[in-house]
Design an enzyme around this catalytic site. Sequence first.
Site, PDB file in Angstrom:
ATOM      1  N   HIS A 267       0.885  -1.169   0.000  1.00 29.09           N
ATOM      2  CA  HIS A 267       0.000   0.000   0.000  1.00 29.09           C
ATOM      3  C   HIS A 267       0.921   1.218   0.000  1.00 29.09           C
ATOM      4  CE1 HIS A 267      -2.385  -2.972   2.357  1.00 29.09           C
ATOM      5  NE2 HIS A 267      -3.460  -2.382   1.891  1.00 29.09           N
TER       6      HIS A 267
ATOM      7  N   ASP B  15       2.314   1.999   3.379  1.00 27.73           N
ATOM      8  CA  ASP B  15       3.243   1.041   4.008  1.00 27.73           C
ATOM      9  C   ASP B  15       4.672   1.468   3.745  1.00 27.73           C
ATOM     10  OD1 ASP B  15       0.970  -0.610   4.220  1.00 27.73           O
ATOM     11  OD2 ASP B  15       1.520  -1.764   2.425  1.00 27.73           O
TER      12      ASP B  15
ATOM     13  N   GLU C  40     -10.922  -6.975  -4.297  1.00 26.57           N
ATOM     14  CA  GLU C  40     -10.692  -8.046  -3.306  1.00 26.57           C
ATOM     15  C   GLU C  40     -11.894  -8.214  -2.382  1.00 26.57           C
ATOM     16  OE1 GLU C  40      -6.797  -8.046  -1.442  1.00 26.57           O
ATOM     17  OE2 GLU C  40      -7.676  -8.763   0.433  1.00 26.57           O
TER      18      GLU C  40
ATOM     19  N   GLU D 228      -8.947 -13.918  -1.288  1.00 24.41           N
ATOM     20  CA  GLU D 228      -8.143 -14.214  -0.088  1.00 24.41           C
ATOM     21  C   GLU D 228      -8.812 -15.299   0.758  1.00 24.41           C
ATOM     22  OE1 GLU D 228      -6.465 -10.866   1.919  1.00 24.41           O
ATOM     23  OE2 GLU D 228      -6.724 -11.760   3.887  1.00 24.41           O
TER      24      GLU D 228
ATOM     25  N   HIS E  33     -10.702 -14.268   3.933  1.00 24.33           N
ATOM     26  CA  HIS E  33     -11.922 -13.526   3.613  1.00 24.33           C
ATOM     27  C   HIS E  33     -13.024 -14.480   3.153  1.00 24.33           C
ATOM     28  CE1 HIS E  33      -9.390  -9.648   2.707  1.00 24.33           C
ATOM     29  NE2 HIS E  33      -9.238 -10.108   3.932  1.00 24.33           N
TER      30      HIS E  33
ATOM     31  N   ASP F  64      -4.717 -13.783  -2.477  1.00 26.91           N
ATOM     32  CA  ASP F  64      -4.011 -13.457  -1.242  1.00 26.91           C
ATOM     33  C   ASP F  64      -3.981 -14.740  -0.431  1.00 26.91           C
ATOM     34  OD1 ASP F  64      -3.417 -10.894  -1.875  1.00 26.91           O
ATOM     35  OD2 ASP F  64      -4.536  -9.952  -0.242  1.00 26.91           O
TER      36      ASP F  64
ATOM     37  N   ASP G 200     -10.231 -11.971  11.088  1.00 28.02           N
ATOM     38  CA  ASP G 200      -9.256 -12.105  10.010  1.00 28.02           C
ATOM     39  C   ASP G 200      -7.861 -12.275  10.609  1.00 28.02           C
ATOM     40  OD1 ASP G 200      -8.483 -12.083   7.366  1.00 28.02           O
ATOM     41  OD2 ASP G 200      -8.507  -9.895   7.168  1.00 28.02           O
TER      42      ASP G 200
ATOM     43  N   ASP H  36      -5.258 -13.792   9.392  1.00 27.47           N
ATOM     44  CA  ASP H  36      -4.161 -13.666   8.416  1.00 27.47           C
ATOM     45  C   ASP H  36      -2.948 -14.523   8.757  1.00 27.47           C
ATOM     46  OD1 ASP H  36      -5.484 -11.934   6.723  1.00 27.47           O
ATOM     47  OD2 ASP H  36      -4.574 -10.120   7.555  1.00 27.47           O
TER      48      ASP H  36
ATOM     49  N   ASP I 109      -0.580 -12.491   2.019  1.00 33.47           N
ATOM     50  CA  ASP I 109      -1.193 -11.477   2.889  1.00 33.47           C
ATOM     51  C   ASP I 109      -1.357 -12.137   4.255  1.00 33.47           C
ATOM     52  OD1 ASP I 109      -2.515  -9.442   4.076  1.00 33.47           O
ATOM     53  OD2 ASP I 109      -4.136  -9.288   2.616  1.00 33.47           O
TER      54      ASP I 109
END
Length: 437
Positions: free
Chosen positions: A101, A104, A232, A268, A271, A296, A307, A309, A339
């Site tokens: 991003h 980031d 996404e 993802e 998700h 992802d 989430d 991750d 991700d």
Amino acid sequence: MSESFPDVPKISFEGPRSKNPLSFKHYDPDEVVEGRRLEDLLRFAVCYWHTFRGTGVDPFGAPTLLRPWDDGTDSIDNALHRVDVAFEFMTKLSVPFYCFHDRDVAPDGPTLQAANENLDRIAARLKEKQGETGIKLLWGTANLFSHPRYMHGAATSCNADVFAYAAAQVKKAIEVTHELGGENYVFWGGREGYHNLYNTDMQRELAHLARFMHMAHDHAKSIGFTGQFLFEPKPKEPTKHQYDFDAAACINFLRANGLEDVVKLNIETNHATLAGHSMMHELEYARIQGFLGSIDANTGDLLLGWDTDQFPTDVYLTTQIMLVILKQGGLAPGGTNFDAKVRRESTDPVDLFHAHIGGMDTFARGTKIAARIRTDGVLDDLLKNRYCSYDDGVGAQIEEGSVGFAGLERYMLDKGEAAPNESGRQEYIENLINEYL
Ligand code: XUL
Ligand code: CO
């Protein structure tokens, strides 16, 4: 320049018998599967936000991941230094791609102008490092959710100035992605959704989101960016109901707004499970309609409803994922972006290597298993037999559209009853899949 991971050599493939935790046991980038080198087929990417900006902060506790190379400030110098660390990490890991991003990689600024200048300075370093290492940008995106201005959303904010700021931010992010040769550009909803319909004009918000994507596409065209746009899906978090809920909702949104030819999906795993689907379902649903663009790669915890991750470690999951991706012939120009984040208790920088090595090996194994299942054709045979009544006779007429309700009524009056007695063979096929694991 001194190394940030001095004890970690370049990770190489040592095969399944190796006991070296800093080696690949299954991911050999040069191994050819279904005519493609694994590196070219899987197109792994490291994500900048979790791996280089993740601090381990959670709603109950302060940061735990205090990296030795990071001085904790939001300065340009710290951001520039972080780029060097990131490229050392990615080079040692032998990944071909990364994703980020805008916020980031570069500090935000007190004005849009200042933020853009910061981003330009960091992008120049990223470009230099890409040139030195050959590592490429899989996709860029804009963070339209962290800053307080986005509390009501970005493109779906009730405030038009916020829409304008978001548009300017995405304009810049697409330009930087283009400058860095990015192969895709991602839209994840961020705060595009709602908590309460009493104060939400859903129709207007969705129309604004569609306008926003059209503007993004128009701008990309005007600067010659030909990368793929990706949307996404995610059903919730941070809002109670995200507009990009799942693959079905996203595809409907894109089609309803004339975006079906210019945007695909970035799907993802965590998700998918938050939406009450399996990853395989989401991938197959998108694939059959030509919307499967990129993934992802992560996983959630089925005992937790959020989430998490986590890095994928389940070979059954990656086998299912790769069964769909191989059916499509790969994901390019999309790829497999991790991700995923290490747990906040995994405080050692070397944990970042273990996490990615595990994810890459798990995907390599899943790929090879899925390829063997495909070569043997066991699922194809099962499917073909299960639907063979549509290959000729009345079934073929139904598929061709050469029969209507009246014709089918005549057919059935004549026949009297439909008696499907073929077994679905679910247990048989589940056992068979297990034999390949
Ligand atoms: C959030 C998420 C994002 C997107 C990029 O859950 O997945 O990191 O991938 O904005
Ligand atoms: Co994501």
